[in-house]
Design a protein around this motif. Structure first.
Motif, PDB file in Angstrom:
ATOM      1  N   PHE A   1      37.259  36.113  47.734  1.00  0.00           N
ATOM      2  CA  PHE A   1      36.550  37.331  47.849  1.00  0.00           C
ATOM      3  C   PHE A   1      35.220  37.768  47.316  1.00  0.00           C
ATOM      4  O   PHE A   1      34.327  38.060  48.121  1.00  0.00           O
ATOM      5  CB  PHE A   1      37.533  38.522  47.843  1.00  0.00           C
ATOM      6  N   ASN A   2      35.295  37.828  46.116  1.00  0.00           N
ATOM      7  CA  ASN A   2      34.038  37.918  45.240  1.00  0.00           C
ATOM      8  C   ASN A   2      33.545  39.168  45.484  1.00  0.00           C
ATOM      9  O   ASN A   2      32.238  39.362  45.338  1.00  0.00           O
ATOM     10  CB  ASN A   2      33.029  36.733  45.384  1.00  0.00           C
TER      11      ASN A   2
ATOM     12  N   LEU B   1      39.831  49.672  57.167  1.00  0.00           N
ATOM     13  CA  LEU B   1      39.884  50.112  55.526  1.00  0.00           C
ATOM     14  C   LEU B   1      39.048  51.372  55.434  1.00  0.00           C
ATOM     15  O   LEU B   1      38.827  51.560  54.324  1.00  0.00           O
ATOM     16  CB  LEU B   1      39.209  48.991  54.618  1.00  0.00           C
ATOM     17  N   TYR B   2      39.036  52.083  56.579  1.00  0.00           N
ATOM     18  CA  TYR B   2      38.102  53.298  56.307  1.00  0.00           C
ATOM     19  C   TYR B   2      38.732  54.005  55.266  1.00  0.00           C
ATOM     20  O   TYR B   2      38.097  54.567  54.415  1.00  0.00           O
ATOM     21  CB  TYR B   2      38.286  54.013  57.777  1.00  0.00           C
ATOM     22  N   ASP B   3      40.098  54.179  55.319  1.00  0.00           N
ATOM     23  CA  ASP B   3      40.793  55.087  54.024  1.00  0.00           C
ATOM     24  C   ASP B   3      40.562  54.391  52.636  1.00  0.00           C
ATOM     25  O   ASP B   3      41.355  54.982  51.866  1.00  0.00           O
ATOM     26  CB  ASP B   3      42.453  55.381  54.670  1.00  0.00           C
ATOM     27  N   LYS B   4      40.221  53.337  52.702  1.00  0.00           N
ATOM     28  CA  LYS B   4      40.227  52.643  51.208  1.00  0.00           C
ATOM     29  C   LYS B   4      38.700  52.866  50.877  1.00  0.00           C
ATOM     30  O   LYS B   4      38.472  52.048  50.045  1.00  0.00           O
ATOM     31  CB  LYS B   4      40.713  51.250  51.274  1.00  0.00           C
TER      32      LYS B   4
ATOM     33  N   PHE C   1      42.210  47.255  43.037  1.00  0.00           N
ATOM     34  CA  PHE C   1      43.470  48.221  43.367  1.00  0.00           C
ATOM     35  C   PHE C   1      43.703  47.777  45.101  1.00  0.00           C
ATOM     36  O   PHE C   1      44.598  48.465  45.606  1.00  0.00           O
ATOM     37  CB  PHE C   1      42.935  49.629  43.300  1.00  0.00           C
ATOM     38  N   LEU C   2      43.061  46.791  45.554  1.00  0.00           N
ATOM     39  CA  LEU C   2      43.288  46.327  46.927  1.00  0.00           C
ATOM     40  C   LEU C   2      44.393  45.054  46.809  1.00  0.00           C
ATOM     41  O   LEU C   2      44.122  44.226  46.038  1.00  0.00           O
ATOM     42  CB  LEU C   2      42.123  46.124  47.853  1.00  0.00           C
ATOM     43  N   SER C   3      45.034  44.838  47.912  1.00  0.00           N
ATOM     44  CA  SER C   3      45.538  43.363  48.154  1.00  0.00           C
ATOM     45  C   SER C   3      44.398  42.519  48.429  1.00  0.00           C
ATOM     46  O   SER C   3      43.595  42.661  48.990  1.00  0.00           O
ATOM     47  CB  SER C   3      46.690  43.827  49.243  1.00  0.00           C
ATOM     48  N   GLY C   4      44.715  41.146  48.243  1.00  0.00           N
ATOM     49  CA  GLY C   4      44.119  40.118  48.729  1.00  0.00           C
ATOM     50  C   GLY C   4      43.346  40.196  50.148  1.00  0.00           C
ATOM     51  O   GLY C   4      42.395  40.227  50.288  1.00  0.00           O
ATOM     52  N   GLY C   5      44.419  40.559  51.131  1.00  0.00           N
ATOM     53  CA  GLY C   5      44.208  40.685  52.287  1.00  0.00           C
ATOM     54  C   GLY C   5      42.978  41.902  52.657  1.00  0.00           C
ATOM     55  O   GLY C   5      42.060  41.959  53.244  1.00  0.00           O
ATOM     56  N   GLN C   6      43.321  42.801  51.980  1.00  0.00           N
ATOM     57  CA  GLN C   6      42.308  44.000  52.026  1.00  0.00           C
ATOM     58  C   GLN C   6      40.949  43.634  51.348  1.00  0.00           C
ATOM     59  O   GLN C   6      39.853  44.069  52.111  1.00  0.00           O
ATOM     60  CB  GLN C   6      43.072  45.103  51.334  1.00  0.00           C
TER      61      GLN C   6
ATOM     62  N   SER D   1      42.602  31.026  51.996  1.00  0.00           N
ATOM     63  CA  SER D   1      43.529  29.881  51.060  1.00  0.00           C
ATOM     64  C   SER D   1      44.078  30.541  49.937  1.00  0.00           C
ATOM     65  O   SER D   1      44.806  30.256  49.217  1.00  0.00           O
ATOM     66  CB  SER D   1      42.585  28.804  50.725  1.00  0.00           C
ATOM     67  N   ALA D   2      43.235  31.737  49.396  1.00  0.00           N
ATOM     68  CA  ALA D   2      43.817  32.510  48.215  1.00  0.00           C
ATOM     69  C   ALA D   2      44.823  33.534  48.491  1.00  0.00           C
ATOM     70  O   ALA D   2      45.069  34.240  47.840  1.00  0.00           O
ATOM     71  CB  ALA D   2      42.467  33.136  47.641  1.00  0.00           C
ATOM     72  N   LEU D   3      45.274  33.786  49.836  1.00  0.00           N
ATOM     73  CA  LEU D   3      46.116  34.686  50.164  1.00  0.00           C
ATOM     74  C   LEU D   3      47.498  34.511  50.253  1.00  0.00           C
ATOM     75  O   LEU D   3      47.952  33.333  50.683  1.00  0.00           O
ATOM     76  CB  LEU D   3      45.830  35.382  51.522  1.00  0.00           C
TER      77      LEU D   3
END
Ligand code: ATP
Ligand code: MG
Lengths: 253, 239
Positions: free
Chosen positions: A99-100, A139-142, A149-154, A178-180
């Motif tokens: 993600f980075n 992800l508007y609400d994030k 504070f987010l999941s990998g997918g987010q 791959s990292a999910l």
């Protein structure tokens, strides 16, 4: 229309010859998947495309403009003009395996960072566009949340929004799922699939074979720094010519 | 009659002007500390970058600098930097046909302590930069940032949470180290206190008061640095 062209890309690290002449042409709307075993040079090739690695040999052309290289005095090459390299890079948005996202910025700040500070887009306009993109990846609400504070997918969907924000000529994905955790892979692939369907130009390194088969119009199988086999997905997956590709595909069943 | 020495002390501090002289000294100490800390920070950022991505010569020079500063007692260093520095600058000025400068100003104190602080800052910031995940900086490059932009927008803010504990510590040291400048006569708190105590012979009263001032300054600093840390680590999950 040609967006991205790589011709005979070679790359050596010291004595290790990782790429031995890899070529690829992505026209507008192409989705090209790179598959191959670990260490075959997929990531290195992708990173050469936006000069995160400086290719030892070969040519790269983005939107008709060739990146000029010169010897760097250590047996490798470097771009003649850093400004040119940066200008081109900024339009080849990369999505990383890990993600980075920038940890000290909220999601929205991540998304508007390159438009505002690299491309010089007006901040308000960048925010409007950024919010629209976050909305689009769900992800508007994030928007005001920090990546940790987010999941990998987010995080990965946020990273895709960051990539879209620079209005890329082509998007480069290096194993984006791959990292999910397995249950989070679907939400990210769904977003990538939508992008493919709306005609984005994408180069995708992946181990998700059925996904590659679904979304791409071209597949390259890399082995030992060379394209061992290439073609439309139906052929590469349905009727592999090389023994090695057949064995590689077999390992996924 | 417990109250009478206390009352006497307070009288000593409030009359005769010694109390206000000490406050001026305190202000001077804080000014010098703040300047030295800031200068040290600038040297530290430059030094850390030099150590991490400079050429062989730069790296060796910086290693020499940080090693010397960290191994020689601070008081000795301060004297060396002060006298050698003054000689050097006045030598240059004389060579240029300019008048010599008197180095008793706050600036001299800032430079002398700043050079010492810089060595420690270099190490703190170098370590903090190394703690920033490589991918953060790579993403900055991938999105077309120049080295300078990536440093300003990504590397420095991203390393801050890792650097702040060390830097807060350095700030406290800067404040206390101003006392060492008393030997050179910069009019900072410790020197004023010594004068006051020597003149009135009320050693305990004045040094106790000075101690309280340093303590108070430290406590306020701690409060501020805790706030700063909370702010800088907003993006860090506390789990
Ligand atoms: N910076 C580097 N220095 C030295 N060797 C490297 C470097 N980057 C990659 N390599 C080597 O190049 C080879 C190809 O690596 P690369 O990461 O491109 O493979 P890959 O196809 O992406 O593999 P994977 O599926 O495991 O991600 C490997 O042998 C790797 O060790
Ligand atoms: Mg890889």
């Amino acid at each position: 229309m040609e967006m991205l062209h790589a011709d005979g890309i070679r790359k050596t690290f010291g004595n290790l010859e990782v790429l031995r002449g890899v070529s690829l042409t992505a026209n507008k709307g192409d989705v090209i998947s790179l598959i191959g075993g670990s260490g075959s040079g997929k990531s290195t090739f992708l990173r050469c495309l936006n000069c995160l690695e400086h290719p030892t040999g070969g040519e790269i052309r983005v939107d008709g403009e060739a990146i000029a290289f010169k010897p760097d005095g250590h047996g490798n090459r470097e771009p003649v003009s850093k400004a040119q390299m940066r200008r081109i890079r900024a339009r080849l948005a990369m999505v990383f395996q890990s993600f980075n996202l920038w940890n000290h910025m909220t999601l929205l700040e991540n998304v508007i960072e390159a438009p505002v500070h690299v491309l010089g887009v007006d901040r308000k306009q960048a925010v409007d566009e950024g919010l629209r993109l976050l909305e689009r990846v769900g992800l508007y609400d994030k928007r005001d949340v920090y990546p940790a504070f987010l999941s990998g997918g987010q995080q990965q969907r946020g990273a895709i929004a960051r990539a879209l924000a620079v209005q890329p000529l082509a998007m480069l994905f290096d194993e984006p799922t791959s990292a999910l955790d397995p249950e989070l892979v679907g939400e990210v692939l769904r977003v990538i699939r939508e992008l493919a369907e709306e005609g984005r130009t994408m180069i995708l390194v992946t181990h998700e074979m059925s996904f590659a088969r679904d979304v791409s119009n071209q597949v390259l199988f890399l082995h030992g720094g060379l394209v061992e086999e290439a073609g439309p997905p139906a052929e590469v997956f349905g009727n592999p010519k090389s023994e090695r590709l057949a064995r590689f595909l077999g390992s996924f069943h | 009659m417990i109250w009478s020495p206390a009352a006497g002390s307070i009288a000593l501090l409030t009359t005769g002007g010694w109390g206000s002289a000490m406050l001026v000294g305190l202000a001077r100490s804080l000014t010098i500390a703040l300047g030295a800390f800031g200068l040290g920070l600038l040297i530290g950022i430059a030094g850390a970058l030099g150590k991490l991505s400079g050429g062989a010569v730069t790296r060796q020079a910086l290693d020499l600098y940080t090693t010397i500063v960290r191994s020689v007692p601070e008081l000795v260093l301060i004297l060396v930097v002060y006298f050698a520095g003054a000689d050097l600058i006045n030598g240059v000025l004389t060579a240029l046909g300019q008048a010599k400068i008197d180095f008793n100003g706050a600036i001299a104190g800032i430079v002398v302590l700043g050079v010492v602080q810089g060595a420690y800052s270099t190490e703190v910031i170098r370590g903090a930069i190394l703690s920033v995940p490589r991918g953060q900086i790579e993403a900055a490059q991938a999105y077309g940032m120049s080295s300078w932009l990536a440093l300003r927008r990504i590397t420095l803010p991203a390393m801050l949470p890792f650097a702040l504990p060390g830097l807060s510590n350095l700030w406290l040291i800067a404040m206390k180290d101003t006392a060492l400048l008393a030997v050179l006569g910069f009019g900072e708190l410790t020197q004023v206190t010594r004068q006051a105590a020597g003149t009135t012979k009320a050693y305990f009263t004045f040094f106790f008061a000075a101690g309280c001032m340093y303590l108070l300054a430290t406590m306020i600093s701690n409060l501020l640095s805790r706030r700063l840390e909370a702010r800088a680590t907003r993006g860090t999950a506390h789990v």
